[in-house]
Write a protein that holds these residues in place. Structure first.
Motif, short mmCIF file in Angstrom:
data_model
loop_
_atom_site.label_atom_id
_atom_site.label_comp_id
_atom_site.label_asym_id
_atom_site.label_seq_id
_atom_site.Cartn_x
_atom_site.Cartn_y
_atom_site.Cartn_z
N CYS A 187 17.45 6.76 1.39
CA CYS A 187 18.53 5.61 2.03
C CYS A 187 17.70 4.28 2.13
CB CYS A 187 18.84 6.15 3.56
SG CYS A 187 19.93 7.55 3.56
N GLU A 188 17.18 3.80 1.14
CA GLU A 188 16.51 2.80 0.94
C GLU A 188 16.71 1.71 -0.20
OE1 GLU A 188 14.53 1.10 3.28
OE2 GLU A 188 14.37 2.76 4.69
N LYS A 189 16.51 0.49 -0.28
CA LYS A 189 16.73 -0.13 -1.70
C LYS A 189 15.93 0.50 -2.79
CE LYS A 189 18.40 -4.36 0.62
NZ LYS A 189 18.18 -5.63 1.00
N GLY A 190 16.19 0.02 -3.95
CA GLY A 190 15.28 0.68 -5.11
C GLY A 190 14.23 -0.45 -5.00
N SER A 191 14.17 -1.57 -4.37
CA SER A 191 12.93 -2.43 -4.31
C SER A 191 11.94 -2.02 -3.62
CB SER A 191 13.46 -3.79 -4.13
OG SER A 191 13.96 -3.88 -2.74
N VAL A 192 12.42 -1.16 -2.51
CA VAL A 192 11.33 -0.78 -1.66
C VAL A 192 10.38 0.13 -2.46
CG1 VAL A 192 11.06 0.77 0.38
CG2 VAL A 192 12.83 -0.78 0.27
N ILE A 193 10.94 1.26 -3.24
CA ILE A 193 10.03 1.96 -3.98
C ILE A 193 9.36 1.38 -5.23
CG2 ILE A 193 10.14 4.29 -5.54
CD1 ILE A 193 11.32 4.59 -2.79
N ASN A 194 9.92 0.37 -5.67
CA ASN A 194 9.38 -0.41 -6.77
C ASN A 194 8.09 -1.21 -6.11
OD1 ASN A 194 8.56 -1.90 -8.90
ND2 ASN A 194 10.46 -3.17 -9.15
N GLU A 195 8.06 -1.73 -4.95
CA GLU A 195 7.06 -2.42 -4.23
C GLU A 195 6.14 -1.29 -3.94
OE1 GLU A 195 8.65 -4.38 -0.94
OE2 GLU A 195 9.39 -6.18 -2.11
N TYR A 196 6.44 -0.08 -3.33
CA TYR A 196 5.33 0.98 -3.16
C TYR A 196 4.71 1.52 -4.28
CZ TYR A 196 6.26 1.66 1.93
OH TYR A 196 6.17 1.50 3.08
N GLU A 197 5.43 1.64 -5.42
CA GLU A 197 4.89 1.92 -6.79
C GLU A 197 3.99 0.87 -7.35
OE1 GLU A 197 7.17 3.99 -9.53
OE2 GLU A 197 7.56 5.62 -8.13
N ALA A 198 4.26 -0.36 -7.19
CA ALA A 198 3.62 -1.58 -7.51
C ALA A 198 2.18 -1.97 -6.71
CB ALA A 198 4.38 -2.84 -7.79
N GLY A 199 2.29 -0.98 -5.44
CA GLY A 199 0.99 -1.65 -4.59
C GLY A 199 1.28 -2.89 -3.83
N LYS A 200 2.40 -3.40 -3.70
CA LYS A 200 2.45 -4.62 -3.03
C LYS A 200 3.30 -4.34 -1.60
CE LYS A 200 3.70 -6.96 -7.51
NZ LYS A 200 4.85 -7.66 -8.25
N ALA A 201 3.69 -3.14 -1.45
CA ALA A 201 4.52 -2.97 -0.09
C ALA A 201 3.27 -2.85 1.15
CB ALA A 201 5.10 -1.63 -0.12
N ILE A 202 3.77 -3.44 2.21
CA ILE A 202 3.13 -3.08 3.47
C ILE A 202 3.51 -1.67 3.79
CG2 ILE A 202 2.71 -3.95 5.76
CD1 ILE A 202 3.73 -6.99 4.50
N PRO A 203 2.64 -0.80 4.39
CA PRO A 203 2.91 0.34 4.64
C PRO A 203 3.81 0.74 5.76
CG PRO A 203 0.55 0.21 4.23
CD PRO A 203 1.18 -1.07 3.97
N ASN A 204 4.69 1.32 5.87
CA ASN A 204 5.61 1.68 6.84
C ASN A 204 5.78 3.20 7.10
OD1 ASN A 204 7.90 2.00 8.61
ND2 ASN A 204 9.08 0.44 7.85
N GLY A 205 5.20 3.64 8.25
CA GLY A 205 5.27 5.02 8.33
C GLY A 205 6.58 5.76 8.30
N ALA A 206 7.49 5.26 8.76
CA ALA A 206 8.79 5.77 8.82
C ALA A 206 9.22 6.04 7.40
CB ALA A 206 9.88 4.88 9.41
N ILE A 207 9.17 4.98 6.39
CA ILE A 207 9.58 5.11 5.12
C ILE A 207 8.48 5.99 4.30
CG2 ILE A 207 9.47 3.84 2.65
CD1 ILE A 207 10.34 1.30 4.33
N ILE A 208 7.38 6.17 4.62
CA ILE A 208 6.40 7.14 4.08
C ILE A 208 6.74 8.57 4.42
CG2 ILE A 208 3.82 7.91 4.13
CD1 ILE A 208 3.22 4.93 4.45
#
Length: 168
Positions: free
Chosen positions: A131-152
Motif C-alpha cells: 500500500c505504497e507508491k511505486g516511487s517509494v520502492i524505486n527510491e529504496y532500491e536506488a539507495g535514495k530513500a530515508i529509512p522508515n521503520g514502518a515501510i521496512i
C-alpha cells in the motif's frame, strides 16, 4: 372564501420612517431612499505612557540635562522582514561540515532487489502489496530513500524475508 380569510389574517409588516410616520407595507424589506449617510472617520490616537514623548519634549529634556533613554526599534522604519537577519550567521559560516540525511545502505538496497526478484514481483506490484507508491520502492532500491521503520516492516512481511539493517 377560505383563501380570503388566510390573506386577511396574515400579519402586516410596518416600516418606520423618520418623522414617526407608519406606512403599511407588503411583506419584504423596508427600503427608504431618503437614508442619511454620514461619513465615518477614525482618528489615530498617539502613544500612551512613557512612549508619549514627542521629539520636541525629548530635545528639551536633553538641553536641560535630564537623563533621556531612547531606544531604536530593531529594523524600525525599514521594509525588512524580521527573518532576513540571521543572528547565528557567523556560526553557520564557520561550520564547514556538510549535513545529509541518512539513506539506506548498499546491502539493504541489494537484498531488497534480490528478494523482490526471487518472488518474481515488479516494483509496482510490491508497492501495491504494501500500500505504497511505486516511487517509494524505486527510491529504496536506488539507495535514495530515508529509512522508515514502518515501510521496512511492510517490505519484510510482503517479501517473507528479514532485510538487513537499513542504515549505512
Amino acid at each position: 372564501s377560505r383563501l380570503k380569510s388566510v390573506v386577511q389574517s396574515a400579519p402586516l409588516r410596518f416600516c418606520f420612517k423618520p418623522g414617526n410616520q407608519t406606512v403599511k407595507m407588503p411583506s419584504g424589506p423596508c427600503l427608504d431612499a431618503r437614508a442619511d449617510w454620514e461619513p465615518v472617520v477614525f482618528h489615530k490616537t498617539g502613544p500612551k505612557g512613557k512612549a508619549s514623548k514627542s521629539a520636541t519634549e525629548v530635545n528639551a529634556a536633553r538641553r536641560s540635562g535630564q537623563a533621556v533613554d531612547t531606544d531604536k526599534k530593531f529594523s524600525g522604519g525599514t521594509n525588512k522582514s524580521a527573518h532576513s537577519v540571521v543572528p547565528n550567521a557567523v556560526k553557520l559560516d564557520e561550520n564547514a561540515e556538510t549535513f545529509r540525511h541518512e539513506t539506506v545502505s548498499h546491502d539493504f538496497k541489494m537484498s531488497l532487489q534480490q528478494a523482490r526478484l526471487a518472488k518474481k514481483m515488479s516494483q509496482a506490484a510490491l508497492a501495491t502489496a504494501i500500500c505504497e507508491k511505486g516511487s517509494v520502492i524505486n527510491e529504496y532500491e536506488a539507495g535514495k530513500a530515508i529509512p522508515n521503520g514502518a515501510i521496512i516492516n511492510k517490505l519484510n512481511r510482503a517479501l517473507g524475508v528479514r532485510l538487513p539493517k537499513a542504515h549505512a
